[in-house]
Design a protein around this motif. Sequence first.
Motif, mmCIF file in Angstrom:
data_model
loop_
_atom_site.group_PDB
_atom_site.id
_atom_site.type_symbol
_atom_site.label_atom_id
_atom_site.label_comp_id
_atom_site.label_asym_id
_atom_site.label_seq_id
_atom_site.Cartn_x
_atom_site.Cartn_y
_atom_site.Cartn_z
ATOM 1 N N SER A 306 0.851 -1.197 0.000
ATOM 2 C CA SER A 306 0.000 0.000 0.000
ATOM 3 C C SER A 306 0.883 1.242 0.000
ATOM 4 N N PRO A 307 0.346 2.374 -0.469
ATOM 5 C CA PRO A 307 1.119 3.617 -0.352
ATOM 6 C C PRO A 307 1.547 3.847 1.090
ATOM 7 N N GLY A 308 2.773 4.243 1.296
ATOM 8 C CA GLY A 308 3.291 4.463 2.645
ATOM 9 C C GLY A 308 3.982 3.230 3.184
ATOM 10 N N LEU A 309 3.274 2.119 3.263
ATOM 11 C CA LEU A 309 3.857 0.894 3.801
ATOM 12 C C LEU A 309 4.997 0.383 2.935
ATOM 13 N N ARG A 310 4.862 0.548 1.621
ATOM 14 C CA ARG A 310 5.945 0.071 0.758
ATOM 15 C C ARG A 310 7.183 0.963 0.844
ATOM 16 N N ASP A 311 7.065 2.089 1.562
ATOM 17 C CA ASP A 311 8.228 2.942 1.826
ATOM 18 C C ASP A 311 8.807 2.679 3.216
ATOM 19 N N SER A 312 7.936 2.499 4.212
ATOM 20 C CA SER A 312 8.425 2.309 5.576
ATOM 21 C C SER A 312 9.129 0.972 5.743
ATOM 22 N N VAL A 313 8.804 -0.013 4.895
ATOM 23 C CA VAL A 313 9.470 -1.317 4.915
ATOM 24 C C VAL A 313 10.373 -1.435 3.697
ATOM 25 N N ARG A 314 11.621 -1.760 3.917
ATOM 26 C CA ARG A 314 12.548 -2.010 2.808
ATOM 27 C C ARG A 314 12.485 -3.497 2.493
ATOM 28 N N ASN A 315 11.946 -3.809 1.344
ATOM 29 C CA ASN A 315 11.637 -5.194 0.998
ATOM 30 C C ASN A 315 12.875 -6.087 1.074
ATOM 31 N N ARG A 316 12.740 -7.165 1.854
ATOM 32 C CA ARG A 316 13.766 -8.187 2.066
ATOM 33 C C ARG A 316 14.998 -7.648 2.786
ATOM 34 N N GLN A 317 14.878 -6.473 3.375
ATOM 35 C CA GLN A 317 15.939 -5.962 4.245
ATOM 36 C C GLN A 317 15.422 -5.730 5.662
ATOM 37 N N THR A 318 14.237 -5.115 5.774
ATOM 38 C CA THR A 318 13.640 -4.924 7.105
ATOM 39 C C THR A 318 12.265 -5.593 7.180
ATOM 40 N N GLY A 319 11.902 -6.322 6.151
ATOM 41 C CA GLY A 319 10.614 -7.009 6.123
ATOM 42 C C GLY A 319 10.288 -7.446 4.712
ATOM 43 N N TRP A 320 9.026 -7.741 4.500
ATOM 44 C CA TRP A 320 8.572 -8.257 3.216
ATOM 45 C C TRP A 320 7.354 -7.462 2.766
ATOM 46 N N VAL A 321 7.374 -6.987 1.511
ATOM 47 C CA VAL A 321 6.264 -6.247 0.933
ATOM 48 C C VAL A 321 5.503 -7.187 0.003
ATOM 49 N N VAL A 322 4.215 -7.389 0.291
ATOM 50 C CA VAL A 322 3.400 -8.370 -0.426
ATOM 51 C C VAL A 322 2.524 -7.644 -1.448
ATOM 52 N N ALA A 323 2.579 -8.101 -2.694
ATOM 53 C CA ALA A 323 1.870 -7.405 -3.767
ATOM 54 C C ALA A 323 0.362 -7.602 -3.684
ATOM 55 N N ARG A 324 -0.098 -8.796 -3.291
ATOM 56 C CA ARG A 324 -1.528 -9.091 -3.296
ATOM 57 C C ARG A 324 -1.956 -9.728 -1.978
ATOM 58 N N PRO A 325 -3.175 -9.435 -1.528
ATOM 59 C CA PRO A 325 -3.644 -10.019 -0.263
ATOM 60 C C PRO A 325 -3.618 -11.542 -0.242
ATOM 61 N N GLN A 326 -3.858 -12.193 -1.380
ATOM 62 C CA GLN A 326 -3.876 -13.657 -1.408
ATOM 63 C C GLN A 326 -2.505 -14.278 -1.176
ATOM 64 N N HIS A 327 -1.452 -13.453 -1.224
ATOM 65 C CA HIS A 327 -0.099 -13.960 -0.962
ATOM 66 C C HIS A 327 0.315 -13.782 0.498
ATOM 67 N N LEU A 328 -0.550 -13.176 1.307
ATOM 68 C CA LEU A 328 -0.192 -12.902 2.701
ATOM 69 C C LEU A 328 0.158 -14.162 3.468
ATOM 70 N N ALA A 329 -0.710 -15.166 3.396
ATOM 71 C CA ALA A 329 -0.503 -16.381 4.187
ATOM 72 C C ALA A 329 0.837 -17.029 3.854
ATOM 73 N N GLY A 330 1.145 -17.146 2.564
ATOM 74 C CA GLY A 330 2.399 -17.763 2.166
ATOM 75 C C GLY A 330 3.613 -16.990 2.645
ATOM 76 N N GLN A 331 3.568 -15.638 2.528
ATOM 77 C CA GLN A 331 4.724 -14.839 2.937
ATOM 78 C C GLN A 331 4.918 -14.835 4.442
ATOM 79 N N ILE A 332 3.814 -14.746 5.203
ATOM 80 C CA ILE A 332 3.934 -14.774 6.666
ATOM 81 C C ILE A 332 4.478 -16.120 7.121
ATOM 82 N N THR A 333 3.986 -17.199 6.513
ATOM 83 C CA THR A 333 4.475 -18.539 6.855
ATOM 84 C C THR A 333 5.960 -18.655 6.571
ATOM 85 N N SER A 334 6.367 -18.221 5.380
ATOM 86 C CA SER A 334 7.783 -18.278 5.005
ATOM 87 C C SER A 334 8.643 -17.457 5.959
ATOM 88 N N ALA A 335 8.155 -16.264 6.333
ATOM 89 C CA ALA A 335 8.922 -15.402 7.246
ATOM 90 C C ALA A 335 9.090 -16.048 8.615
#
Length: 487
Positions: A306-335
């Motif tokens: 989302s706007p803002g969140l994709r700036d406050s989190v640096r993808n794969r450095q301080t967290g993971w930015v998920v493109a679509r809601p349906q990918h949430l479960a997989g990314q949280i599990t992997s993390a």
Amino acid sequence: MRRRFRGTPGEHVVWLNFKDATHPHSGGAEEYMHQVTARMVAGGQRVTIVTSRPRHAARAARIGGAAVRRMGNAYTVYPLALLWLLRHRRGIDAIVDTCNGIPFLSPLAVGRRIPVVVLIHHVHQVMFGQRFRFPLAQLGRWLERVGNRLVYGVRTIAVVSPSSRTEVRRVLGLIGPVYVAANGQEPIVVPGAGRCEAPRIVCVGRLAPHKRWDLLLRALPRIAELVPDVELHLVGDGPCRSELAALIDELGIAGRVTMHGRLDDEHRNRLLASGWLTVCTSEVEGWGLAVTEAMSLGVPAVVLASPGLRDSVRNRQTGWVVARPQHLAGQITSALIELEDRGVAALWAVRCRAWAGRFTWAATTDRLTGLLAGEDARRAGHDNRPICDLSTVVELPTHLAARIDFTRLRDVDQVDWEPARVRLLLAGYDESDATALLDRLGITLDPAVTRVAVARPADLLGWQRAAGSRAGDLRPFFAHAVKENAA
């Protein structure tokens, strides 16, 4: 036209905001306001906050040294604030006009006599449809989009993230210069805190429709298939609490989810520090202060793009930015599986703390004050550069920076430094303009030791100091740094 505001002691700043910290629905915008205004007051400025008046609230109060003037309800505060500005305009030196969807339209009361910076945390076009029915939703969208353009014109706009700047241009079509004044945060220390043995997700935020906590709850059963002992803690309250409680029962996850409601800072921070991960599923977020607060405790984040969140989190450095809601479960599990390794988790924690540590309220205050001074220079005709969203980053060794008179830069430019390097962010300049400017300042750039490049969105974040009239003479500071490095 004479200058009215330079950010010096004794000047009177008025901050317009729909709510203050005592409002039952206060949130991140109010935290931002009070942190900045308290520091403005500490710097010798006089600050008045004009806001709405909830039931039983006093008409006048003081918060962080700033005078608070409360008037009207959620709707009548706007015309009443305009009348207040009209009545007191001769004693005002600058205005921060917060647009929380509905703008205050302060120029209608003060014209060009007073510099106005429009502060937009995020765009509310989607939220109007969630909260209001026809025709109020359409009226709100029109005021935010068309009303802003008509009244503010080319006034300076401050946003809290690069993606919010994109939304202001693309969705609202505002034409004034747009600058990033990111959220700061207080350093958070939790003595003796450690992460929980079980994989724990801790989330802090209002239980409001646009936060979309239902997405996280619906993902939890799938996460539990591979992480059987996962637990979720939600901290916060709001209008969706009963709806979310019913969904928890419907999904059969009551044994995994704890809804804490509001907690005091000590208990909230201790719980947050015990987490392996934080998650934010918000559709609309100006920045994501709860996310960077978690990072300051070493807790990485999974967020929607989302706007803002994709700036406050640096993808794969301080967290993971998920493109679509349906990918949430997989990314949280992997993390969570990745963070099972304590050594790996420690590396994530180091990166998270370093990133979060770049954002301070002192830097935010300096930035807002610099933008007000820069807007006043434009109003008075001292800065007539064309409006341009392009910025350039100049990186040079400290010994060259020690020769620059930073007061000759503009108030909207910024400075940052490390022991051996100094960076400049020059607003409205391309590489050629930046090189020519430094040449006028007596600095010939050597490609072997300097770098000049157009700024990317991530380059607009984490700056320490405004340049221009507020910078003072930094040359002795950098000269001393050169000597220290040589020793």
